[in-house]
Write an enzyme that holds these catalytic residues in place. Structure first.
Site, PDB file in Angstrom:
ATOM      1  N   HIS A 171     -71.690  28.642 -73.567  1.00 23.14           N
ATOM      2  CA  HIS A 171     -72.799  29.147 -74.545  1.00 23.14           C
ATOM      3  C   HIS A 171     -72.970  27.915 -75.681  1.00 23.14           C
ATOM      4  CE1 HIS A 171     -74.825  32.140 -76.973  1.00 23.14           C
ATOM      5  NE2 HIS A 171     -74.151  31.274 -78.056  1.00 23.14           N
ATOM      6  N   GLU A 172     -72.099  27.324 -76.044  1.00 25.30           N
ATOM      7  CA  GLU A 172     -72.132  26.481 -77.251  1.00 25.30           C
ATOM      8  C   GLU A 172     -72.663  25.092 -76.444  1.00 25.30           C
ATOM      9  OE1 GLU A 172     -71.969  27.261 -80.158  1.00 25.30           O
ATOM     10  OE2 GLU A 172     -71.363  29.326 -79.750  1.00 25.30           O
ATOM     11  N   HIS A 175     -76.298  25.258 -76.666  1.00 22.70           N
ATOM     12  CA  HIS A 175     -77.407  25.122 -77.977  1.00 22.70           C
ATOM     13  C   HIS A 175     -77.241  23.641 -78.000  1.00 22.70           C
ATOM     14  CE1 HIS A 175     -77.225  29.046 -79.439  1.00 22.70           C
ATOM     15  NE2 HIS A 175     -76.169  29.318 -79.465  1.00 22.70           N
ATOM     16  N   GLU A 256     -80.027  32.754 -78.819  1.00 23.14           N
ATOM     17  CA  GLU A 256     -78.870  33.011 -78.162  1.00 23.14           C
ATOM     18  C   GLU A 256     -78.797  33.709 -77.053  1.00 23.14           C
ATOM     19  OE1 GLU A 256     -76.031  32.891 -80.053  1.00 23.14           O
ATOM     20  OE2 GLU A 256     -77.289  31.659 -81.447  1.00 23.14           O
TER      21      GLU A 256
END
Length: 646
Positions: A171-172, A175, A256
């Site tokens: 997930h990070e 980003h 997100e």
């Protein structure tokens, strides 16, 4: 939407952020002037009617002072964040995790990050942990993909198993791909300015309390005016807080959901991300105790604090909405586990690991869509165009990265985690590939006490084969990043001295030195801005780059000229032809790629495609071609996953 569109979208959202900031400033200036007007009435300082106020000279001073306070708040935060993600980690009091850490949980984090890093083509982030935070949360920060920090809470390390940790890390990483990091840092600075007036109000109230006992009764009325002014500024600070949360919610929520979808696509294991979200939902949550929780709420994996009007002002979608986006049954699993925990009957439907990614080389055609049941926005699906593979990770990429790491002997992997050994690995990589006399190379290093150790290490690396050369660089450089600037400059100087022993650069040597300068040089960690928005401004640089790649492909004479013209059509103006190899020096190439890194994001994709066309022209991909292409992509800040069998 691909990597380059995400980069461009982030640039446009910076403009949107400026617009939001201007609107917030206007609202706050109006509120401040209204508060001052009421203070003057309440304290009998000056009788000014509301109609007269707008033409009164005092309004200019108040407006100017208000703007000055807000600008100062922005500039102060920008100064604190001048070192990018590292500056933010230090501001939070996070502890740096060295790559040679022996703590079990930290070693697991390092392994997961290294695997994701090699699979994606992004240099491994510097790792930090918030030791006092027991909730589950994490964030990435930095100005560009090659200079990133990843911060996790101690609760993340303690509570999550490997699959769940991998889901959070994926997930990070999303980003990073989606260009959210630089926007997040700018948002931090903007919000600091908006909230600065509230801080001034708090200061006035505290100052009044400290001096209240020393004031005479005749001055108490004026002191009461200061208290009122302080309270008014605090209220205005909350107005600023409202605007700040509104801005963050407008920019962050959809990002997100996109990062969740990308994480599932990267790992092909929805149980990992789903399990982490369930543990946040049913366990200790994700709220942080740090005073900076408000500032960084838009950056983290989960909500950092509780507040009302979450549906309007929340930086993250509700957890049940995020779980539903992963699959239709995940909310039911979360509720079942919560009931089982409350009744003491043990865990229900534990999240299990998905199937292991297949081992073997990745290919151009790869990647799959988000699992069934996912809701928009979904992560981009890789296509056959190389530029569409930038900023993505497919299941074969993960399997290939795992196989590369497993091919490195455990003893060597353990050694490379210490700075001294990582430095030796870089030198040994050159020793293992150079055609120069070994003694001459060692003389250039001037390390008499390490000569035999370097020779032995170079022989070990040579025996591992060429496909592990880039992974070894990927493992070594992050270990050296935290070193003082003088030490990093010394390493770069030694690398250059080694290569210049024979007065020539091989493609691999150029790749190694280029990556080392990017991550260890004096400009590492610094912000870069877009300077060029058309190819014509960089025609000479593109001509040089494509000429080098043409010669690296092995094409000769007329075949080389034809290949050059076909692959670069539309990118170079008429009259730009293939340069002789003698005109393509290593330093010229390095300077050209450095300038190309400042191209507008949407213009970089065709450059990557043309470069890949040159590499794939003969239907075969040599190791040096793959290394050169991936290095050029990395130096352009376009992380390219492993694409080739080698």
């Amino acid at each position: 939407m691909d990597f380059f569109q995400h980069q461009e979208r982030a640039r446009r959202k910076t403009g949107l952020l400026v617009l939001y900031f201007i609107l917030a400033v206007i609202a706050i200036v109006v509120c401040v002037n209204l508060a001052v007007l009421l203070t003057l009435f309440w304290g009998d300082f000056q009788s000014v009617s509301p109609g007269q106020w707008f033409s009164h000279p005092f309004i200019h001073w108040i407006t100017g002072l208000t703007l000055a306070v807000m600008v100062f708040g922005c500039l102060l935060k920008l100064w604190q964040l001048r070192n990018g993600g590292q500056g933010l980690a230090e501001m939070l009091g996070a502890r740096h995790i060295t790559m040679d850490s022996t703590a079990t949980r930290e070693k697991q984090l390092i392994n997961v990050v290294e695997e994701m890093s090699i699979a994606s083509g992004i240099p491994a982030p510097q790792l930090y942990v918030l030791d006092k935070e027991t909730a589950i949360n994490a964030f990435v920060a930095g100005f560009r993909p090659s200079e990133t920090v990843l911060v996790v809470t101690q609760g993340t390390l303690n509570e999550l198993n490997r699959d769940e940790l991998q889901g959070v890390i994926a997930h990070e990483f999303s980003h990073i791909f989606n260009a959210d990091m630089r926007l997040n840092l700018r948002l931090l600075a903007v919000l600091a300015g908006i909230l600065a007036l509230g801080k001034v109000g708090e200061y006035l109230i505290r100052g009044q309390r400290r001096s209240s006992f020393s004031r005479s009764s005749s001055n108490r009325k004026g002191g009461g005016g200061l208290v009122f002014a302080g309270l008014a500024l605090m209220v205005i600070g909350y107005v600023g807080l409202f605007f700040g949360r509104l801005i963050k919610a407008a920019i962050s929520r959809q990002r997100e959901l996109l990062a969740d979808a990308s994480a599932v696509q990267f790992t092909r294991n929805p149980a990992g991300l789903g399990g982490a979200l369930i543990k946040i939902r049913n366990g200790n949550g994700s709220h942080l105790a740090t005073p900076h929780a408000e500032d960084m709420s838009h950056m983290c994996f989960g909500e950092t604090l509780h507040f009302r009007l979450r549906n309007l002002l929340g930086t993250h979608p509700p957890l049940d909405e995020r779980l539903s986006a992963i699959g239709s049954d995940w909310v039911a699993r979360a509720r079942a586990r919560s009931r089982a925990r409350d009744t003491g009957s043990g865990p229900a439907s534990p999240a299990t690991s998905g199937p292991a990614a297949p081992q073997g080389a990745a290919a151009f055609a790869g990647g799959s869509t988000v699992p069934e049941g996912a809701k928009p926005p979904v992560a981009p699906t890789p296509s056959s165009a190389p530029s569409q593979r930038v900023g993505t990770v497919s299941e074969p990429d993960m399997g290939y990265a795992r196989s590369l790491l497993e091919a490195i002997p455990e003893d060597l992997r353990r050694q490379i985690r210490s700075p001294q050994s990582a430095e030796s690995v870089l030198y040994a990589l050159i020793l293992s590939t150079s055609t120069s006399d070994t003694e001459s190379l060692l003389d250039a290093l001037n390390v008499s006490d390490q000569r035999q150790a370097l020779v032995t290490l170079s022989e070990t690396i040579r025996a591992l084969g060429s496909r592990l050369r880039l992974p070894l660089i990927d493992l070594a450089l992050p270990v050296l990043k935290p070193l003082p600037a003088d030490n990093r400059a010394r390493i770069l100087s030694h690398l250059t001295a080694l290569i210049e022993v024979d007065n020539r650069y091989t493609f691999f040597e150029w790749a190694l030195v280029g990556l080392a300068h990017q991550q260890l040089g004096e400009q590492s960690g610094k912000n870069r801005r877009t300077r060029f928005r058309r190819y014509g401004a960089l025609a000479a640089e593109l001509q040089l780059l494509f000429s080098v790649l043409t010669w690296a492909s092995g094409a000769e004479n007329e075949e080389a000229r034809t290949l050059f013209q076909r692959s670069t059509h539309g990118l170079l103006p008429a009259g730009r032809t293939l340069l002789p190899l003698t005109h393509c020096g290593s330093h010229k190439l390095g300077n050209a790629v450095d300038r190309l890194a400042d191209l507008s994001p949407l213009l970089k994709g065709p450059v990557i495609d043309a470069a890949a066309d040159l590499v794939l022209a003969d239907g075969k991909v040599q190791v040096q071609e793959a290394e050169l292409l991936r290095t050029i992509a990395a130096l352009l800040e376009c992380p390219l996953p492993p694409l080739f069998a080698s």
